[in-house]
Motif scaffolding. Structure first.
Motif, PDB file in Angstrom:
ATOM      1  N   ILE A 118       8.875   2.477  40.729  1.00 35.72           N
ATOM      2  CA  ILE A 118       9.121   3.265  41.928  1.00 35.72           C
ATOM      3  C   ILE A 118       9.321   2.276  43.072  1.00 35.72           C
ATOM      4  O   ILE A 118       8.423   1.489  43.397  1.00 35.72           O
ATOM      5  CB  ILE A 118       7.937   4.221  42.222  1.00 35.72           C
ATOM      6  CG1 ILE A 118       7.757   5.208  41.061  1.00 35.72           C
ATOM      7  CG2 ILE A 118       8.149   4.974  43.519  1.00 35.72           C
ATOM      8  CD1 ILE A 118       6.659   4.887  40.137  1.00 35.72           C
ATOM      9  N   TYR A 119      10.489   2.313  43.680  1.00 35.18           N
ATOM     10  CA  TYR A 119      10.839   1.362  44.730  1.00 35.18           C
ATOM     11  C   TYR A 119      10.527   1.965  46.101  1.00 35.18           C
ATOM     12  O   TYR A 119      11.047   3.022  46.449  1.00 35.18           O
ATOM     13  CB  TYR A 119      12.318   0.989  44.631  1.00 35.18           C
ATOM     14  CG  TYR A 119      12.631   0.292  43.330  1.00 35.18           C
ATOM     15  CD1 TYR A 119      12.552  -1.085  43.233  1.00 35.18           C
ATOM     16  CD2 TYR A 119      12.961   1.015  42.180  1.00 35.18           C
ATOM     17  CE1 TYR A 119      12.804  -1.737  42.035  1.00 35.18           C
ATOM     18  CE2 TYR A 119      13.206   0.380  40.977  1.00 35.18           C
ATOM     19  CZ  TYR A 119      13.130  -0.994  40.909  1.00 35.18           C
ATOM     20  OH  TYR A 119      13.376  -1.635  39.718  1.00 35.18           O
ATOM     21  N   LEU A 120       9.685   1.277  46.881  1.00 39.04           N
ATOM     22  CA  LEU A 120       9.292   1.795  48.188  1.00 39.04           C
ATOM     23  C   LEU A 120      10.453   1.842  49.184  1.00 39.04           C
ATOM     24  O   LEU A 120      10.442   2.654  50.103  1.00 39.04           O
ATOM     25  CB  LEU A 120       8.158   0.954  48.787  1.00 39.04           C
ATOM     26  CG  LEU A 120       6.774   1.255  48.267  1.00 39.04           C
ATOM     27  CD1 LEU A 120       5.727   0.491  49.067  1.00 39.04           C
ATOM     28  CD2 LEU A 120       6.456   2.723  48.301  1.00 39.04           C
ATOM     29  N   ASN A 121      11.468   1.006  49.000  1.00 36.60           N
ATOM     30  CA  ASN A 121      12.591   1.005  49.935  1.00 36.60           C
ATOM     31  C   ASN A 121      13.605   2.115  49.643  1.00 36.60           C
ATOM     32  O   ASN A 121      14.556   2.291  50.386  1.00 36.60           O
ATOM     33  CB  ASN A 121      13.279  -0.356  49.979  1.00 36.60           C
ATOM     34  CG  ASN A 121      13.910  -0.738  48.652  1.00 36.60           C
ATOM     35  OD1 ASN A 121      13.761  -0.034  47.653  1.00 36.60           O
ATOM     36  ND2 ASN A 121      14.587  -1.872  48.642  1.00 36.60           N
ATOM     37  N   CYS A 131      -1.422   1.863  37.308  1.00 39.80           N
ATOM     38  CA  CYS A 131      -0.501   1.756  38.427  1.00 39.80           C
ATOM     39  C   CYS A 131      -0.727   0.403  39.109  1.00 39.80           C
ATOM     40  O   CYS A 131      -1.858   0.056  39.435  1.00 39.80           O
ATOM     41  CB  CYS A 131      -0.785   2.899  39.392  1.00 39.80           C
ATOM     42  SG  CYS A 131       0.491   3.209  40.592  1.00 39.80           S
ATOM     43  N   THR A 132       0.342  -0.369  39.293  1.00 47.35           N
ATOM     44  CA  THR A 132       0.251  -1.642  39.983  1.00 47.35           C
ATOM     45  C   THR A 132       1.318  -1.687  41.077  1.00 47.35           C
ATOM     46  O   THR A 132       2.295  -0.942  41.045  1.00 47.35           O
ATOM     47  CB  THR A 132       0.454  -2.830  39.018  1.00 47.35           C
ATOM     48  OG1 THR A 132       1.718  -2.698  38.365  1.00 47.35           O
ATOM     49  CG2 THR A 132      -0.660  -2.886  37.975  1.00 47.35           C
ATOM     50  N   PHE A 133       1.131  -2.587  42.033  1.00 42.28           N
ATOM     51  CA  PHE A 133       2.051  -2.712  43.157  1.00 42.28           C
ATOM     52  C   PHE A 133       2.230  -4.190  43.482  1.00 42.28           C
ATOM     53  O   PHE A 133       1.250  -4.918  43.635  1.00 42.28           O
ATOM     54  CB  PHE A 133       1.483  -1.965  44.369  1.00 42.28           C
ATOM     55  CG  PHE A 133       2.352  -2.004  45.584  1.00 42.28           C
ATOM     56  CD1 PHE A 133       3.635  -1.491  45.566  1.00 42.28           C
ATOM     57  CD2 PHE A 133       1.875  -2.536  46.762  1.00 42.28           C
ATOM     58  CE1 PHE A 133       4.437  -1.513  46.693  1.00 42.28           C
ATOM     59  CE2 PHE A 133       2.665  -2.568  47.903  1.00 42.28           C
ATOM     60  CZ  PHE A 133       3.942  -2.048  47.861  1.00 42.28           C
ATOM     61  N   ASP A 134       3.480  -4.633  43.586  1.00 41.73           N
ATOM     62  CA  ASP A 134       3.749  -6.053  43.840  1.00 41.73           C
ATOM     63  C   ASP A 134       4.209  -6.331  45.275  1.00 41.73           C
ATOM     64  O   ASP A 134       4.662  -7.420  45.582  1.00 41.73           O
ATOM     65  CB  ASP A 134       4.769  -6.593  42.838  1.00 41.73           C
ATOM     66  CG  ASP A 134       6.173  -6.052  43.057  1.00 41.73           C
ATOM     67  OD1 ASP A 134       6.395  -5.275  44.024  1.00 41.73           O
ATOM     68  OD2 ASP A 134       7.067  -6.398  42.265  1.00 41.73           O
ATOM     69  N   GLY A 135       4.119  -5.344  46.141  1.00 32.48           N
ATOM     70  CA  GLY A 135       4.559  -5.500  47.524  1.00 32.48           C
ATOM     71  C   GLY A 135       5.832  -4.744  47.825  1.00 32.48           C
ATOM     72  O   GLY A 135       6.135  -4.462  48.977  1.00 32.48           O
ATOM     73  N   ALA A 136       6.606  -4.412  46.800  1.00 33.65           N
ATOM     74  CA  ALA A 136       7.851  -3.666  46.983  1.00 33.65           C
ATOM     75  C   ALA A 136       8.032  -2.586  45.921  1.00 33.65           C
ATOM     76  O   ALA A 136       8.688  -1.578  46.158  1.00 33.65           O
ATOM     77  CB  ALA A 136       9.047  -4.609  46.948  1.00 33.65           C
ATOM     78  N   VAL A 137       7.458  -2.808  44.738  1.00 39.81           N
ATOM     79  CA  VAL A 137       7.680  -1.903  43.608  1.00 39.81           C
ATOM     80  C   VAL A 137       6.349  -1.458  43.015  1.00 39.81           C
ATOM     81  O   VAL A 137       5.464  -2.270  42.765  1.00 39.81           O
ATOM     82  CB  VAL A 137       8.516  -2.597  42.505  1.00 39.81           C
ATOM     83  CG1 VAL A 137       8.753  -1.663  41.328  1.00 39.81           C
ATOM     84  CG2 VAL A 137       9.840  -3.085  43.066  1.00 39.81           C
ATOM     85  N   ILE A 138       6.224  -0.155  42.813  1.00 42.90           N
ATOM     86  CA  ILE A 138       5.065   0.411  42.135  1.00 42.90           C
ATOM     87  C   ILE A 138       5.449   0.559  40.675  1.00 42.90           C
ATOM     88  O   ILE A 138       6.537   1.054  40.348  1.00 42.90           O
ATOM     89  CB  ILE A 138       4.706   1.805  42.694  1.00 42.90           C
ATOM     90  CG1 ILE A 138       4.439   1.725  44.192  1.00 42.90           C
ATOM     91  CG2 ILE A 138       3.516   2.398  41.948  1.00 42.90           C
ATOM     92  CD1 ILE A 138       4.480   3.074  44.868  1.00 42.90           C
ATOM     93  N   ARG A 139       4.588   0.131  39.790  1.00 43.25           N
ATOM     94  CA  ARG A 139       4.829   0.291  38.366  1.00 43.25           C
ATOM     95  C   ARG A 139       3.752   1.221  37.791  1.00 43.25           C
ATOM     96  O   ARG A 139       2.563   0.937  37.885  1.00 43.25           O
ATOM     97  CB  ARG A 139       4.772  -1.051  37.638  1.00 43.25           C
ATOM     98  CG  ARG A 139       5.075  -0.937  36.166  1.00 43.25           C
ATOM     99  CD  ARG A 139       5.012  -2.303  35.502  1.00 43.25           C
ATOM    100  NE  ARG A 139       5.367  -2.187  34.096  1.00 43.25           N
ATOM    101  CZ  ARG A 139       5.167  -3.149  33.219  1.00 43.25           C
ATOM    102  NH1 ARG A 139       4.631  -4.312  33.593  1.00 43.25           N
ATOM    103  NH2 ARG A 139       5.521  -2.977  31.959  1.00 43.25           N
ATOM    104  N   ALA A 140       4.199   2.349  37.242  1.00 43.56           N
ATOM    105  CA  ALA A 140       3.294   3.316  36.617  1.00 43.56           C
ATOM    106  C   ALA A 140       3.609   3.319  35.123  1.00 43.56           C
ATOM    107  O   ALA A 140       4.768   3.374  34.727  1.00 43.56           O
ATOM    108  CB  ALA A 140       3.510   4.699  37.198  1.00 43.56           C
ATOM    109  N   ARG A 141       2.550   3.266  34.313  1.00 43.69           N
ATOM    110  CA  ARG A 141       2.781   3.209  32.850  1.00 43.69           C
ATOM    111  C   ARG A 141       1.564   3.683  32.088  1.00 43.69           C
ATOM    112  O   ARG A 141       0.473   3.790  32.621  1.00 43.69           O
ATOM    113  CB  ARG A 141       3.153   1.801  32.437  1.00 43.69           C
ATOM    114  CG  ARG A 141       2.109   0.771  32.731  1.00 43.69           C
ATOM    115  CD  ARG A 141       2.648  -0.633  32.577  1.00 43.69           C
ATOM    116  NE  ARG A 141       1.731  -1.574  33.175  1.00 43.69           N
ATOM    117  CZ  ARG A 141       1.108  -2.508  32.508  1.00 43.69           C
ATOM    118  NH1 ARG A 141       1.315  -2.663  31.225  1.00 43.69           N
ATOM    119  NH2 ARG A 141       0.283  -3.329  33.113  1.00 43.69           N
ATOM    120  N   ASN A 142       1.843   3.927  30.826  1.00 42.21           N
ATOM    121  CA  ASN A 142       0.771   4.300  29.917  1.00 42.21           C
ATOM    122  C   ASN A 142       0.815   3.362  28.733  1.00 42.21           C
ATOM    123  O   ASN A 142       1.824   2.975  28.259  1.00 42.21           O
ATOM    124  CB  ASN A 142       0.929   5.742  29.451  1.00 42.21           C
ATOM    125  CG  ASN A 142      -0.264   6.202  28.673  1.00 42.21           C
ATOM    126  OD1 ASN A 142      -1.312   5.564  28.674  1.00 42.21           O
ATOM    127  ND2 ASN A 142      -0.111   7.316  28.017  1.00 42.21           N
TER     128      ASN A 142
END
Length: 136
Positions: free
Chosen positions: A29-32, A125-136
């Motif tokens: 998921i891209y915050l921009n 759920c992780t966040f690198d400063g610009a992109v949220i990564r959701a996974r199972n």
């Protein structure tokens, strides 16, 4: 004595397991992205693809960490197999509500609210400063 303890411990563990479909997904998921503008502020939430019946991505607040996001399955944890069980966000973005039976879940941590007895299903759920990564 040890055998009795192991039997009781095993039975308790089985009672804590959920009968919820296990799905595999890995979403970014891209915050921009303009459709995710709500996630730029604490308390913001958006719907997204993934999980069993879709995802609710929520930006937590209150812990002063800018990288604290949560990814919850949109399926009502109690009535996930019913067609009407896709959770909907409340207008104030505090709760997710089951349109089938009216149970409410607190978005901050997925805990049961009004009428609910179990928590929402939460994914990594992780966040690198610009992109949220959701996974199972």
């Amino acid at each position: 004595m040890t055998l009795i303890f192991l039997s009781v411990a095993s039975a308790c563990k089985k009672n804590q397991q959920r009968d919820f479909p296990l799905v595999s997904f890995d979403q970014y998921i891209y915050l921009n992205n303009p459709s995710n503008i709500e996630l730029q502020s604490p308390g913001g939430a958006v719907y997204f693809n993934g999980g069993y019946r879709g995802l609710i991505i929520f930006r937590r607040y209150g812990n002063n960490q800018v990288d604290d996001f949560a990814a919850f399955d949109r399926a009502c944890p109690k009535h996930y197999s019913e067609d009407c069980s896709q959770l909907e966000l409340s207008d104030d973005r505090v709760f997710a509500e089951c349109p089938c039976h009216g149970e409410k879940y607190l978005l901050f941590d997925g805990s049961p609210g009004e009428g609910a007895t179990i928590s929402m299903v939460e994914y990594r759920c992780t966040f690198d400063g610009a992109v949220i990564r959701a996974r199972n």
